[in-house]
Design a protein around this motif. Structure first.
Motif, mmCIF file in Angstrom:
data_model
loop_
_atom_site.group_PDB
_atom_site.id
_atom_site.type_symbol
_atom_site.label_atom_id
_atom_site.label_comp_id
_atom_site.label_asym_id
_atom_site.label_seq_id
_atom_site.Cartn_x
_atom_site.Cartn_y
_atom_site.Cartn_z
ATOM 1 N N ASN A 3 0.843 -1.192 0.000
ATOM 2 C CA ASN A 3 0.000 0.000 0.000
ATOM 3 C C ASN A 3 0.880 1.244 0.000
ATOM 4 O OD1 ASN A 3 -2.017 1.880 0.243
ATOM 5 N ND2 ASN A 3 -2.462 1.442 2.393
ATOM 6 N N THR A 4 0.779 2.041 -1.057
ATOM 7 C CA THR A 4 1.581 3.270 -1.144
ATOM 8 C C THR A 4 0.706 4.508 -0.975
ATOM 9 O OG1 THR A 4 1.372 3.219 -3.564
ATOM 10 C CG2 THR A 4 3.328 2.196 -2.612
ATOM 11 N N LYS A 5 -0.466 4.342 -0.410
ATOM 12 C CA LYS A 5 -1.351 5.468 -0.128
ATOM 13 C C LYS A 5 -1.223 5.856 1.343
ATOM 14 C CE LYS A 5 -3.061 5.422 -4.290
ATOM 15 N NZ LYS A 5 -2.702 6.477 -5.256
ATOM 16 N N ASN A 6 -1.411 7.124 1.627
ATOM 17 C CA ASN A 6 -1.432 7.640 3.012
ATOM 18 C C ASN A 6 -0.204 7.189 3.802
ATOM 19 O OD1 ASN A 6 -4.721 6.686 2.531
ATOM 20 N ND2 ASN A 6 -4.178 8.840 2.723
ATOM 21 N N LEU A 7 0.949 7.373 3.197
ATOM 22 C CA LEU A 7 2.195 6.986 3.846
ATOM 23 C C LEU A 7 2.633 8.046 4.861
ATOM 24 C CD1 LEU A 7 4.225 5.676 0.777
ATOM 25 C CD2 LEU A 7 3.097 4.313 2.551
ATOM 26 N N LYS A 8 3.379 7.607 5.860
ATOM 27 C CA LYS A 8 4.015 8.515 6.807
ATOM 28 C C LYS A 8 5.411 8.826 6.271
ATOM 29 C CE LYS A 8 1.434 6.875 10.818
ATOM 30 N NZ LYS A 8 1.519 6.276 12.169
ATOM 31 N N ILE A 9 5.650 10.108 5.951
ATOM 32 C CA ILE A 9 6.864 10.519 5.246
ATOM 33 C C ILE A 9 7.583 11.603 6.022
ATOM 34 C CG2 ILE A 9 7.751 11.538 3.107
ATOM 35 C CD1 ILE A 9 5.234 10.466 1.692
ATOM 36 N N GLY A 10 8.881 11.437 6.171
ATOM 37 C CA GLY A 10 9.724 12.478 6.752
ATOM 38 C C GLY A 10 10.656 13.032 5.701
ATOM 39 N N ILE A 11 10.681 14.335 5.551
ATOM 40 C CA ILE A 11 11.544 15.002 4.572
ATOM 41 C C ILE A 11 12.598 15.793 5.323
ATOM 42 C CG2 ILE A 11 11.654 16.680 2.676
ATOM 43 C CD1 ILE A 11 8.677 16.050 2.140
ATOM 44 N N ILE A 12 13.861 15.564 4.997
ATOM 45 C CA ILE A 12 14.956 16.332 5.581
ATOM 46 C C ILE A 12 15.504 17.254 4.493
ATOM 47 C CG2 ILE A 12 17.229 16.251 6.646
ATOM 48 C CD1 ILE A 12 16.477 13.585 7.863
ATOM 49 N N GLY A 13 15.324 18.536 4.710
ATOM 50 C CA GLY A 13 15.676 19.548 3.724
ATOM 51 C C GLY A 13 14.437 20.285 3.282
ATOM 52 N N ALA A 14 14.454 21.602 3.429
ATOM 53 C CA ALA A 14 13.280 22.409 3.082
ATOM 54 C C ALA A 14 13.658 23.501 2.095
ATOM 55 C CB ALA A 14 12.654 23.009 4.333
ATOM 56 N N GLY A 15 14.622 23.193 1.216
ATOM 57 C CA GLY A 15 14.964 24.096 0.130
ATOM 58 C C GLY A 15 13.957 23.987 -0.992
ATOM 59 N N ASN A 16 14.372 24.328 -2.188
ATOM 60 C CA ASN A 16 13.428 24.374 -3.304
ATOM 61 C C ASN A 16 12.756 23.033 -3.582
ATOM 62 O OD1 ASN A 16 13.827 27.154 -3.946
ATOM 63 N ND2 ASN A 16 15.786 26.625 -4.870
ATOM 64 N N ILE A 17 13.536 21.943 -3.615
ATOM 65 C CA ILE A 17 12.954 20.633 -3.874
ATOM 66 C C ILE A 17 12.213 20.127 -2.641
ATOM 67 C CG2 ILE A 17 13.470 18.203 -4.350
ATOM 68 C CD1 ILE A 17 13.650 19.828 -6.837
ATOM 69 N N GLY A 18 12.826 20.217 -1.466
ATOM 70 C CA GLY A 18 12.191 19.723 -0.255
ATOM 71 C C GLY A 18 10.873 20.402 0.042
ATOM 72 N N LYS A 19 10.826 21.705 -0.154
ATOM 73 C CA LYS A 19 9.589 22.454 0.084
ATOM 74 C C LYS A 19 8.479 22.008 -0.861
ATOM 75 C CE LYS A 19 9.641 26.765 -1.204
ATOM 76 N NZ LYS A 19 9.905 28.232 -1.176
ATOM 77 N N THR A 42 12.123 27.906 11.250
ATOM 78 C CA THR A 42 12.664 28.580 10.068
ATOM 79 C C THR A 42 12.073 28.059 8.761
ATOM 80 O OG1 THR A 42 14.524 27.035 9.770
ATOM 81 C CG2 THR A 42 14.842 28.886 11.297
ATOM 82 N N ILE A 43 11.228 27.056 8.822
ATOM 83 C CA ILE A 43 10.639 26.497 7.608
ATOM 84 C C ILE A 43 9.529 27.418 7.103
ATOM 85 C CG2 ILE A 43 9.301 24.559 6.670
ATOM 86 C CD1 ILE A 43 10.933 22.742 8.522
ATOM 87 N N GLU A 44 9.572 27.733 5.829
ATOM 88 C CA GLU A 44 8.641 28.703 5.251
ATOM 89 C C GLU A 44 7.204 28.181 5.291
ATOM 90 O OE1 GLU A 44 10.023 29.750 1.381
ATOM 91 O OE2 GLU A 44 12.034 30.249 2.080
ATOM 92 N N ALA A 45 6.288 29.100 5.511
ATOM 93 C CA ALA A 45 4.879 28.737 5.692
ATOM 94 C C ALA A 45 4.301 28.043 4.476
ATOM 95 C CB ALA A 45 4.067 29.990 6.024
ATOM 96 N N ASP A 46 4.746 28.422 3.269
ATOM 97 C CA ASP A 46 4.139 27.809 2.084
ATOM 98 C C ASP A 46 4.486 26.323 1.963
ATOM 99 O OD1 ASP A 46 6.790 28.379 1.502
ATOM 100 O OD2 ASP A 46 6.412 28.923 -0.578
ATOM 101 N N ALA A 47 5.561 25.872 2.613
ATOM 102 C CA ALA A 47 5.877 24.439 2.614
ATOM 103 C C ALA A 47 4.839 23.650 3.395
ATOM 104 C CB ALA A 47 7.267 24.211 3.207
ATOM 105 N N LEU A 48 4.133 24.330 4.297
ATOM 106 C CA LEU A 48 3.188 23.674 5.199
ATOM 107 C C LEU A 48 1.733 23.899 4.792
ATOM 108 C CD1 LEU A 48 4.948 24.840 8.496
ATOM 109 C CD2 LEU A 48 5.503 22.840 7.076
ATOM 110 N N GLU A 49 1.536 24.511 3.645
ATOM 111 C CA GLU A 49 0.200 24.947 3.236
ATOM 112 C C GLU A 49 -0.826 23.822 3.179
ATOM 113 O OE1 GLU A 49 -1.955 27.269 -0.543
ATOM 114 O OE2 GLU A 49 0.217 26.891 -0.556
ATOM 115 N N PHE A 50 -0.407 22.621 2.786
ATOM 116 C CA PHE A 50 -1.358 21.525 2.595
ATOM 117 C C PHE A 50 -1.312 20.491 3.716
ATOM 118 C CE2 PHE A 50 -0.531 23.200 -1.693
ATOM 119 C CZ PHE A 50 -1.829 23.558 -2.025
ATOM 120 N N GLY A 51 -0.726 20.874 4.844
ATOM 121 C CA GLY A 51 -0.808 20.007 6.013
ATOM 122 C C GLY A 51 0.490 19.392 6.481
#
Length: 255
Positions: A3-19, A42-51
């Protein structure tokens, strides 16, 4: 991982690609945490826009099924201790590329080692390679729904079947056609300087571009592109040229 739906994902890096990954994967319904080296505040708000949620780097790898590394390649060895206690079946996806002008020269890669295999050695665990062969602006703006005309394709390389399966599915969730590019040993075909690198090809065009790649020609083309970009843009730590300019340059040099 069936099952690849609703996965728990951690992203390290919030630059252009990470964001962009945080935005797109959260919008696709995944439970996303994102971290950087400077702290969650320090993470930009638009990276968090969708939850997506801003967390510390330690929290980003806790209790997740997928870890995505979106930091400069030369910083990846510092992540190894963070991943030491992460379960072996956790999928780790690397988005990085080697640019000597930014990363300083890495002797093994200069001698011909495939970037992805160097990363595996540094982390001490298998990875998948994805999202490294698309420009930051194209990735942010040009994703479309499945079946859309001229949808851009992104190559994915991995050795473990689970890593490949998950990375392919997540690429699709970010708005691009995913193409199985084979093993990590062959992932040099999607590295900087290759015909498939940042040339925004479709699923019909990408396989031939991967085949056309000539390993010995990649470093010169990569370094030419870096020289042109750093001459044109003042902030070389945050290069994000518009899709049109970068696409023209990549096609001119790489194809």
């Amino acid at each position: 991982m069936s099952n690849t739906k609703n996965l728990k994902i951690g992203i390290i890096g919030a630059g252009n690609i990470g964001k962009t990954l945080a935005r797109k994967l959260a919008q696709a319904g995944h439970d996303v945490k994102v971290a950087n080296s400077r702290g969650p505040e320090t993470i930009e708000a638009d990276a968090l826009e969708f939850g997506a949620r801003a967390v510390t780097t330690a929290e980003a790898v806790e209790g997740v099924q997928v870890v995505i590394l979106s930091i400069p390649l030369n910083r990846l060895p510092t992540i190894a201790p963070l991943l030491a206690d992460v379960p072996k079946d956790t999928v780790v996806i690397d988005t990085s590329n080697y640019y000597p002008g930014r990363d300083t020269q890495i002797e093994a890669i200069e001698a011909g080692q495939v970037e992805s295999l160097w990363v595996v050695e540094q982390l001490g665990r298998p990875i998948a390679k994805a999202w490294n062969a698309i420009g930051t602006d194209s990735f942010a703006r040009l994703g479309t729904t499945k079946g859309s005309p001229n949808r851009i394709a992104i190559p994915v390389a991995a050795d473990r079947e689970t890593d490949r399966e998950v990375a392919l599915a997540l690429v699709e969730d970010t708005g691009f056609d995913a193409f199985d590019a084979g093993t990590l040993e062959n992932s040099w075909r999607q590295q900087p300087g290759a015909p498939a690198y940042c040339t925004d090809l479709t699923l019909a065009e990408l396989p031939d571009a991967l085949v056309w790649a000539q390993k010995e020609r990649l470093p010169k083309r990569r370094d030419m592109a870096w020289a042109i970009l750093t001459e044109r843009f003042d902030d070389i730590t945050n290069l994000n040229p518009d899709a049109g300019y970068f696409l023209r340059l990549s096609r001119l040099l790489n194809m």
